[in-house]
Design a protein around this motif. Structure first.
Motif, PDB file in Angstrom:
ATOM      1  N   ALA A   1       3.376  -4.118  -1.101  1.00 13.53           N
ATOM      2  CA  ALA A   1       2.146  -4.911  -1.086  1.00 13.53           C
ATOM      3  C   ALA A   1       1.130  -4.342  -0.118  1.00 13.53           C
ATOM      4  CB  ALA A   1       2.468  -6.361  -0.725  1.00 13.53           C
ATOM      5  N   MET A   2       1.583  -3.951   1.062  1.00 14.33           N
ATOM      6  CA  MET A   2       0.659  -3.485   2.093  1.00 14.33           C
ATOM      7  C   MET A   2       0.116  -2.089   1.778  1.00 14.33           C
ATOM      8  SD  MET A   2       2.299  -4.980   5.597  1.00 14.33           S
ATOM      9  CE  MET A   2       0.816  -4.578   6.483  1.00 14.33           C
ATOM     10  N   GLU A   3       0.964  -1.229   1.243  1.00 11.32           N
ATOM     11  CA  GLU A   3       0.504   0.121   0.913  1.00 11.32           C
ATOM     12  C   GLU A   3      -0.516   0.100  -0.215  1.00 11.32           C
ATOM     13  OE1 GLU A   3       3.977   2.440   0.140  1.00 11.32           O
ATOM     14  OE2 GLU A   3       4.443   2.744   2.284  1.00 11.32           O
ATOM     15  N   PHE A   4      -0.290  -0.728  -1.215  1.00 14.90           N
ATOM     16  CA  PHE A   4      -1.231  -0.798  -2.336  1.00 14.90           C
ATOM     17  C   PHE A   4      -2.565  -1.376  -1.872  1.00 14.90           C
ATOM     18  CE2 PHE A   4      -2.897  -2.162  -6.464  1.00 14.90           C
ATOM     19  CZ  PHE A   4      -2.580  -1.061  -7.250  1.00 14.90           C
ATOM     20  N   ALA A   5      -2.503  -2.418  -1.051  1.00 21.77           N
ATOM     21  CA  ALA A   5      -3.739  -3.018  -0.528  1.00 21.77           C
ATOM     22  C   ALA A   5      -4.502  -2.025   0.335  1.00 21.77           C
ATOM     23  CB  ALA A   5      -3.417  -4.277   0.262  1.00 21.77           C
ATOM     24  N   ALA A   6      -3.784  -1.230   1.127  1.00 21.13           N
ATOM     25  CA  ALA A   6      -4.440  -0.248   1.993  1.00 21.13           C
ATOM     26  C   ALA A   6      -5.091   0.859   1.172  1.00 21.13           C
ATOM     27  CB  ALA A   6      -3.431   0.334   2.970  1.00 21.13           C
ATOM     28  N   GLU A   7      -4.402   1.334   0.134  1.00 29.10           N
ATOM     29  CA  GLU A   7      -4.950   2.407  -0.700  1.00 29.10           C
ATOM     30  C   GLU A   7      -6.272   1.990  -1.328  1.00 29.10           C
ATOM     31  OE1 GLU A   7      -3.811   5.073  -4.670  1.00 29.10           O
ATOM     32  OE2 GLU A   7      -2.483   3.462  -3.993  1.00 29.10           O
ATOM     33  N   TRP A   8      -6.350   0.745  -1.757  1.00 26.76           N
ATOM     34  CA  TRP A   8      -7.546   0.264  -2.450  1.00 26.76           C
ATOM     35  C   TRP A   8      -8.517  -0.453  -1.524  1.00 26.76           C
ATOM     36  CZ3 TRP A   8      -9.085   1.105  -7.431  1.00 26.76           C
ATOM     37  CH2 TRP A   8      -8.186   1.856  -8.194  1.00 26.76           C
ATOM     38  N   GLU A   9      -8.186  -0.495  -0.214  1.00 27.80           N
ATOM     39  CA  GLU A   9      -9.001  -1.236   0.751  1.00 27.80           C
ATOM     40  C   GLU A   9      -9.287  -2.639   0.228  1.00 27.80           C
ATOM     41  OE1 GLU A   9     -12.445   1.009   1.905  1.00 27.80           O
ATOM     42  OE2 GLU A   9     -11.255   2.653   2.724  1.00 27.80           O
ATOM     43  N   SER A  10      -8.224  -3.251  -0.278  1.00 22.01           N
ATOM     44  CA  SER A  10      -8.332  -4.576  -0.877  1.00 22.01           C
ATOM     45  C   SER A  10      -8.643  -5.611   0.191  1.00 22.01           C
ATOM     46  CB  SER A  10      -7.022  -4.932  -1.588  1.00 22.01           C
ATOM     47  OG  SER A  10      -7.096  -6.196  -2.195  1.00 22.01           O
ATOM     48  N   ASP A  11      -9.576  -6.492  -0.114  1.00 15.59           N
ATOM     49  CA  ASP A  11      -9.925  -7.565   0.816  1.00 15.59           C
ATOM     50  C   ASP A  11      -8.941  -8.715   0.748  1.00 15.59           C
ATOM     51  OD1 ASP A  11     -12.453  -6.690   2.105  1.00 15.59           O
ATOM     52  OD2 ASP A  11     -13.157  -6.601   0.032  1.00 15.59           O
ATOM     53  N   LEU A  12      -7.974  -8.622  -0.136  1.00 15.51           N
ATOM     54  CA  LEU A  12      -6.955  -9.657  -0.313  1.00 15.51           C
ATOM     55  C   LEU A  12      -5.616  -8.956  -0.476  1.00 15.51           C
ATOM     56  CD1 LEU A  12      -7.202 -12.797  -0.577  1.00 15.51           C
ATOM     57  CD2 LEU A  12      -7.110 -12.472  -3.057  1.00 15.51           C
ATOM     58  N   ILE A  13      -4.616  -9.399   0.264  1.00 19.98           N
ATOM     59  CA  ILE A  13      -3.268  -8.848   0.119  1.00 19.98           C
ATOM     60  C   ILE A  13      -2.446  -9.824  -0.716  1.00 19.98           C
ATOM     61  CG2 ILE A  13      -1.146  -8.138   1.295  1.00 19.98           C
ATOM     62  CD1 ILE A  13      -2.859  -7.441   3.734  1.00 19.98           C
ATOM     63  N   VAL A  14      -1.953  -9.344  -1.851  1.00 19.74           N
ATOM     64  CA  VAL A  14      -1.114 -10.144  -2.751  1.00 19.74           C
ATOM     65  C   VAL A  14       0.321  -9.688  -2.578  1.00 19.74           C
ATOM     66  CG1 VAL A  14      -0.692 -10.828  -5.139  1.00 19.74           C
ATOM     67  CG2 VAL A  14      -3.031 -10.331  -4.377  1.00 19.74           C
TER      68      VAL A  14
ATOM     69  N   SER B   1      -5.287  -5.568   9.387  1.00 17.18           N
ATOM     70  CA  SER B   1      -6.628  -5.947   8.960  1.00 17.18           C
ATOM     71  C   SER B   1      -6.746  -7.470   8.953  1.00 17.18           C
ATOM     72  CB  SER B   1      -6.913  -5.421   7.552  1.00 17.18           C
ATOM     73  OG  SER B   1      -6.215  -6.181   6.581  1.00 17.18           O
ATOM     74  N   ALA B   2      -7.972  -7.941   8.713  1.00 19.41           N
ATOM     75  CA  ALA B   2      -8.206  -9.385   8.634  1.00 19.41           C
ATOM     76  C   ALA B   2      -8.037  -9.905   7.215  1.00 19.41           C
ATOM     77  CB  ALA B   2      -9.614  -9.707   9.147  1.00 19.41           C
ATOM     78  N   ALA B   3      -7.513  -9.093   6.304  1.00 14.03           N
ATOM     79  CA  ALA B   3      -7.385  -9.501   4.907  1.00 14.03           C
ATOM     80  C   ALA B   3      -6.487 -10.721   4.769  1.00 14.03           C
ATOM     81  CB  ALA B   3      -6.826  -8.351   4.075  1.00 14.03           C
ATOM     82  N   PRO B   4      -6.932 -11.752   4.072  1.00 12.72           N
ATOM     83  CA  PRO B   4      -6.070 -12.905   3.807  1.00 12.72           C
ATOM     84  C   PRO B   4      -4.852 -12.481   2.976  1.00 12.72           C
ATOM     85  CG  PRO B   4      -8.368 -13.397   3.294  1.00 12.72           C
ATOM     86  CD  PRO B   4      -8.279 -11.926   3.508  1.00 12.72           C
ATOM     87  N   VAL B   5      -3.763 -13.197   3.153  1.00 13.72           N
ATOM     88  CA  VAL B   5      -2.533 -12.924   2.410  1.00 13.72           C
ATOM     89  C   VAL B   5      -2.239 -14.107   1.503  1.00 13.72           C
ATOM     90  CG1 VAL B   5      -0.060 -12.475   2.571  1.00 13.72           C
ATOM     91  CG2 VAL B   5      -1.617 -11.522   4.294  1.00 13.72           C
ATOM     92  N   VAL B   6      -2.039 -13.840   0.221  1.00 12.67           N
ATOM     93  CA  VAL B   6      -1.686 -14.896  -0.731  1.00 12.67           C
ATOM     94  C   VAL B   6      -0.314 -14.595  -1.315  1.00 12.67           C
ATOM     95  CG1 VAL B   6      -4.013 -15.667  -1.278  1.00 12.67           C
ATOM     96  CG2 VAL B   6      -3.082 -13.716  -2.505  1.00 12.67           C
ATOM     97  N   PHE B   7       0.491 -15.626  -1.398  1.00 14.45           N
ATOM     98  CA  PHE B   7       1.886 -15.493  -1.827  1.00 14.45           C
ATOM     99  C   PHE B   7       1.995 -15.733  -3.321  1.00 14.45           C
ATOM    100  CE2 PHE B   7       6.179 -16.994  -2.613  1.00 14.45           C
ATOM    101  CZ  PHE B   7       6.959 -16.146  -1.833  1.00 14.45           C
TER     102      PHE B   7
END
Length: 317
Positions: free
Chosen positions: A40-53, A114-120
Motif C-alpha cells: 500500500a505504501m509503495e504504490f501510494a509513494a510511486e504515484w504521490e497519492s494524496d490518499l493511502i488505501v 506524509s500527511a496523506a489520510p489512510v482509509v481502510f
C-alpha cells in the motif's frame, strides 16, 4: 497544502493548490501484514497519492467464515447446501484475516511520513457472502432468502465491529468496496433488498471524516448508491455513468474518478492527458480527486508522465 489539507478541501468543494490524486492497486493474493502494508505504501509513494488505501488480501473478509457443511477450496469455505447459510460463523475482529489486516493498518500508520489520510479497505457484506457462494442468486430463488439474510446480518455485525476498530486505531475513514452494485451483475431489485440495507449499516458504523464508496465495475447502480452517506464517491467514469459533475451535484460528495484504467494500463499518454483535462474542466478542479476510480496496474513509467500532465493541466485551469 499537504495531502490531508488537499483532500479536506476537495471534500468541501474548495480550490486546492493542485489537483489531488488517488490510486490503488488490486488486492494481492496471500501475503503477510508486512507485505500488505509495504504494498500500500509503495504504490501510494510511486504515484504521490494524496490518499493511502490499504491493500488487504483479495477476499480477506470471507477467509474465516465456516459452517458445518462448508467445503474448503483454496483456503476459503464455500457453501454447498443452502441450509448451511443459517449456520454461518467463525470470523472475528480479534483473530484471523481481520486481525492481520488491522496489523497492516497499524504498520502503515506507524511508518508513513506524509500527511496523506489512510482509509481502510472494507468489503460490502453482500460481496463477502457472494464470495462464499457464487450460486447465491440461485439459492435465493430456491427459497434460501431468509437464511441468506441471517448470514448477511452475521457478516454485517462483524464488519461493523471491524470498521469501529480501525477508526479507533487511527484510520481516517473506510474505503467501502461495493463490487456487486452493478446492473450487469445482480440488478437493482436484488441489491436494494440484499445489498443496500447492510451497506448502510456498515457505513453508519464509521465515525471517520474521509469515507470512500467505491462502486461497481461497468454499469454502477447509481440510483441506489447516490443516497449513501459518504464524503467521497469513486467509480470508473470511463466505463460507467454518471458523468462526473452530475455525480458531484446529485450526491453532494467529492468525486474520485476521471482517468481511464485502460489508458493507464496500456500506456496511452495522449488519452491520459485528455482524461485529466476533461475531468478538470467538468468540475473546475473542485470536488474532484483524479483517479481511475478502481484498482489499476499501470504500465511502467506512467506515474512520472501522469504527474507531469497534472502539473500542466493545473497551469491551464
Amino acid at each position: 497544502m499537504n495531502s490531508r489539507e488537499r483532500i479536506q478541501a476537495a471534500i468541501r468543494g474548495e480550490e486546492t493548490d493542485r489537483l489531488p490524486v488517488a490510486f490503488w492497486e488490486p488486492a494481492p493474493q496471500g501475503g503477510t501484514a508486512e507485505d500488505h502494508a509495504r504494498a500500500a505504501m509503495e504504490f501510494a509513494a510511486e504515484w504521490e497519492s494524496d490518499l493511502i488505501v490499504t491493500a488487504p488480501s483479495a477476499g480477506y473478509s470471507a477467509e474465516d467464515y465456516t459452517a458445518p457443511g462448508f467445503t474448503k477450496v483454496g483456503g476459503v469455505a464455500y457453501v454447498t447446501d443452502p441450509d448451511d447459510w443459517e449456520r454461518l460463523s467463525g470470523s472475528s475482529v480479534n483473530g484471523g484475516a481481520l486481525a492481520r489486516e488491522q496489523e497492516a493498518l497499524k504498520q502503515i500508520l506507524a511508518a508513513k511520513t506524509s500527511a496523506a489520510p489512510v482509509v481502510f479497505r472494507v468489503t460490502s457484506p453482500i460481496a463477502t457472502v457472494f464470495r462464499l457462494a457464487f450460486h447465491l442468486p440461485e439459492d435465493i430463488r430456491r427459497g434460501a432468502g431468509p437464511m441468506v439474510k441471517e448470514a448477511l446480518e452475521t457478516v454485517t455485525e462483524t464488519t461493523c465491529a471491524l470498521v469501529q476498530r480501525v477508526i479507533e486505531l487511527g484510520a481516517d475513514g473506510i474505503f467501502f468496496e461495493a463490487p456487486l452494485a452493478d446492473y450487469g451483475l445482480v440488478g437493482e431489485t436484488f441489491y436494494r433488498e440484499y445489498g443496500a440495507p447492510y451497506d448502510l449499516a456498515v457505513l453508519s458504523a464509521s465515525s471517520g471524516w474521509c469515507n470512500v464508496l467505491a462502486a461497481g465495475w461497468t454499469n454502477c447502480l447509481f440510483p441506489v448508491l447516490r443516497k449513501y452517506p459518504v464524503e467521497i464517491f469513486a467509480w470508473d467514469s470511463a466505463q460507467s455513468l454518471p458523468e462526473i459533475a452530475e455525480a458531484r451535484d446529485m450526491m453532494g460528495a467529492c468525486c474520485m474518478t476521471g482517468i481511464s484504467r485502460r489508458h493507464l494500463e496500456f500506456g496511452l499518454r495522449n488519452e491520459v492527458e485528455r482524461d485529466i483535462w476533461r475531468a478538470a474542466k467538468a468540475t473546475g478542479g473542485r470536488g474532484l480527486i483524479l483517479s481511475a476510480g478502481a484498482p489499476v496496474q499501470p504500465m511502467r513509467g506512467m506515474a512520472d508522465f501522469f504527474r507531469r500532465a497534472c502539473r500542466d493541466a493545473a497551469g491551464d485551469l
